[in-house]
Design an enzyme around this catalytic site. Structure first.
Site, PDB file in Angstrom:
ATOM      1  N   GLY A   1       0.822  -1.205   0.000  1.00 36.41           N
ATOM      2  CA  GLY A   1       0.000   0.000   0.000  1.00 36.41           C
ATOM      3  C   GLY A   1       0.850   1.246   0.000  1.00 36.41           C
ATOM      4  O   GLY A   1       1.988   1.236   0.493  1.00 36.41           O
TER       5      GLY A   1
ATOM      6  N   GLN B   1       3.128   9.965   1.115  1.00 34.79           N
ATOM      7  CA  GLN B   1       4.399   9.229   1.189  1.00 34.79           C
ATOM      8  C   GLN B   1       5.312   9.511   0.006  1.00 34.79           C
ATOM      9  O   GLN B   1       6.509   9.211   0.061  1.00 34.79           O
ATOM     10  CB  GLN B   1       4.144   7.721   1.247  1.00 34.79           C
ATOM     11  CG  GLN B   1       3.495   7.265   2.541  1.00 34.79           C
ATOM     12  CD  GLN B   1       3.375   5.763   2.560  1.00 34.79           C
ATOM     13  OE1 GLN B   1       2.389   5.207   2.083  1.00 34.79           O
ATOM     14  NE2 GLN B   1       4.378   5.088   3.096  1.00 34.79           N
TER      15      GLN B   1
ATOM     16  N   CYS C   1       6.146  -0.039   7.266  1.00 36.83           N
ATOM     17  CA  CYS C   1       5.718   1.097   6.454  1.00 36.83           C
ATOM     18  C   CYS C   1       6.905   1.549   5.610  1.00 36.83           C
ATOM     19  O   CYS C   1       8.022   1.629   6.121  1.00 36.83           O
ATOM     20  CB  CYS C   1       5.272   2.230   7.380  1.00 36.83           C
ATOM     21  SG  CYS C   1       4.789   3.728   6.520  1.00 36.83           S
ATOM     22  N   LEU C   2       6.659   1.852   4.350  1.00 39.82           N
ATOM     23  CA  LEU C   2       7.742   2.287   3.465  1.00 39.82           C
ATOM     24  C   LEU C   2       8.319   3.629   3.907  1.00 39.82           C
ATOM     25  O   LEU C   2       9.413   3.993   3.512  1.00 39.82           O
ATOM     26  CB  LEU C   2       7.241   2.377   2.012  1.00 39.82           C
ATOM     27  CG  LEU C   2       6.775   1.055   1.378  1.00 39.82           C
ATOM     28  CD1 LEU C   2       6.179   1.308  -0.001  1.00 39.82           C
ATOM     29  CD2 LEU C   2       7.916   0.049   1.282  1.00 39.82           C
TER      30      LEU C   2
ATOM     31  N   HIS D   1      -4.176   1.266   7.599  1.00 41.01           N
ATOM     32  CA  HIS D   1      -2.825   1.851   7.565  1.00 41.01           C
ATOM     33  C   HIS D   1      -2.762   3.010   6.558  1.00 41.01           C
ATOM     34  O   HIS D   1      -2.264   4.092   6.872  1.00 41.01           O
ATOM     35  CB  HIS D   1      -1.822   0.744   7.191  1.00 41.01           C
ATOM     36  CG  HIS D   1      -0.402   1.180   7.114  1.00 41.01           C
ATOM     37  ND1 HIS D   1       0.590   0.648   7.907  1.00 41.01           N
ATOM     38  CD2 HIS D   1       0.232   2.107   6.331  1.00 41.01           C
ATOM     39  CE1 HIS D   1       1.753   1.227   7.625  1.00 41.01           C
ATOM     40  NE2 HIS D   1       1.565   2.109   6.667  1.00 41.01           N
ATOM     41  N   GLU D   2      -3.304   2.800   5.361  1.00 40.75           N
ATOM     42  CA  GLU D   2      -3.210   3.819   4.304  1.00 40.75           C
ATOM     43  C   GLU D   2      -4.100   5.036   4.585  1.00 40.75           C
ATOM     44  O   GLU D   2      -3.683   6.172   4.372  1.00 40.75           O
ATOM     45  CB  GLU D   2      -3.545   3.211   2.933  1.00 40.75           C
ATOM     46  CG  GLU D   2      -2.617   2.083   2.486  1.00 40.75           C
ATOM     47  CD  GLU D   2      -1.135   2.385   2.641  1.00 40.75           C
ATOM     48  OE1 GLU D   2      -0.707   3.540   2.465  1.00 40.75           O
ATOM     49  OE2 GLU D   2      -0.377   1.454   2.973  1.00 40.75           O
TER      50      GLU D   2
ATOM     51  N   HIS E   1      -2.538   7.368   6.966  1.00 44.11           N
ATOM     52  CA  HIS E   1      -1.541   8.264   6.352  1.00 44.11           C
ATOM     53  C   HIS E   1      -2.180   9.586   5.917  1.00 44.11           C
ATOM     54  O   HIS E   1      -1.560  10.642   6.018  1.00 44.11           O
ATOM     55  CB  HIS E   1      -0.918   7.608   5.121  1.00 44.11           C
ATOM     56  CG  HIS E   1       0.297   6.771   5.418  1.00 44.11           C
ATOM     57  ND1 HIS E   1       1.417   7.278   6.029  1.00 44.11           N
ATOM     58  CD2 HIS E   1       0.575   5.471   5.155  1.00 44.11           C
ATOM     59  CE1 HIS E   1       2.334   6.306   6.143  1.00 44.11           C
ATOM     60  NE2 HIS E   1       1.843   5.208   5.627  1.00 44.11           N
TER      61      HIS E   1
HETATM   62 ZN    ZN Z   1       2.793   3.370   5.562  1.00 48.78          ZN
END
Ligand code: ZN
Length: 208
Positions: free
Chosen positions: A48, A53, A112-113, A154-155, A158
């Site tokens: 995701g 991000q 998480c990226l 999670h997304e 963000h």
């Molecule tokens: Zn993330």
């Protein structure tokens, strides 16, 4: 072309992302941003990605959980997590509702990226509903449970300036290297034991 993923500490990750109008969404720059987000997510790879991000404060999230990604997880764990492949989804202006009661939260590792190189156990609701638009502005509703519901939470977080580290069980926080070595292939029972011990090491000592 791949976009640069901003890391925790960058102020954009802590801002509420802007909603898009259908006119803004139809613009070629926005459509190109979505294509680049997809390419970036597949390059890492991740399951995701939210627009903040990649440094763009817009309410756009993309999700894709390919069957290949499941090879790193045990069969038993995939079943416990109710993790099934999810075809690419682009959701604009998402609104998330928790479907399952709060006491039915699930405890699994996630990363998480934008918190590159780490993982931790994060409580998440088992089932959610998300309404929003697809990339062409057409209304959509997604109902999800298990792992897909976790990715959605999670997304969408963000877009509100929240990261998993805000709600993680902090005593389970570890490097991704350590996670891969010890926990990626673990069983659901071992994970429960690990979390119990991490949260309350003394109580485990007493039972010995
Ligand atoms: Zn993330």
């Amino acid at each position: 072309m791949i976009l640069k993923i901003v890391q925790a500490g960058d102020a954009i990750l802590r801002k509420k992302a802007k909603q898009l109008t259908r006119t803004q969404l139809a613009k070629s720059e926005t459509q190109q941003l979505i294509d680049l987000m997809i390419a970036t997510l597949r390059d890492r790879p991740g399951v995701g990605l939210a627009a903040p991000q990649v440094g763009e404060s817009f309410q756009i999230i993309i999700i894709e959980d390919k069957a290949d990604y499941h090879e790193k997880v045990s069969e038993e764990m995939l079943a416990a997590q109710s993790r099934k492949p999810v075809a690419l989804k682009v959701i604009v202006n998402p609104v998330l509702t928790i479907v399952s009661p709060a006491d039915k939260s699930e405890l699994y590792f996630e990363g998480c990226l934008s918190v590159d190189g780490y993982a931790a156990v994060v409580p998440r609701a088992r089932a959610v509903k998300v309404t929003g638009w697809d990339r062409h502005g057409k209304p959509l509703t997604v109902t999800a449970d298990g792992w897909f519901a976790r990715i959605l939470q999670h997304e969408v977080n963000h877009l509100n300036g929240d990261l998993y580290i805000d709600t993680m069980i902090s005593r389970t926080f570890m490097t991704e290297k350590q996670y891969s070595k010890e926990w990626a292939k673990t069983s659901p029972d071992k994970l429960v034991e690990f979390i119990t011990k991490a949260v309350s090491p003394d109580s485990m000592e007493q039972t010995k």
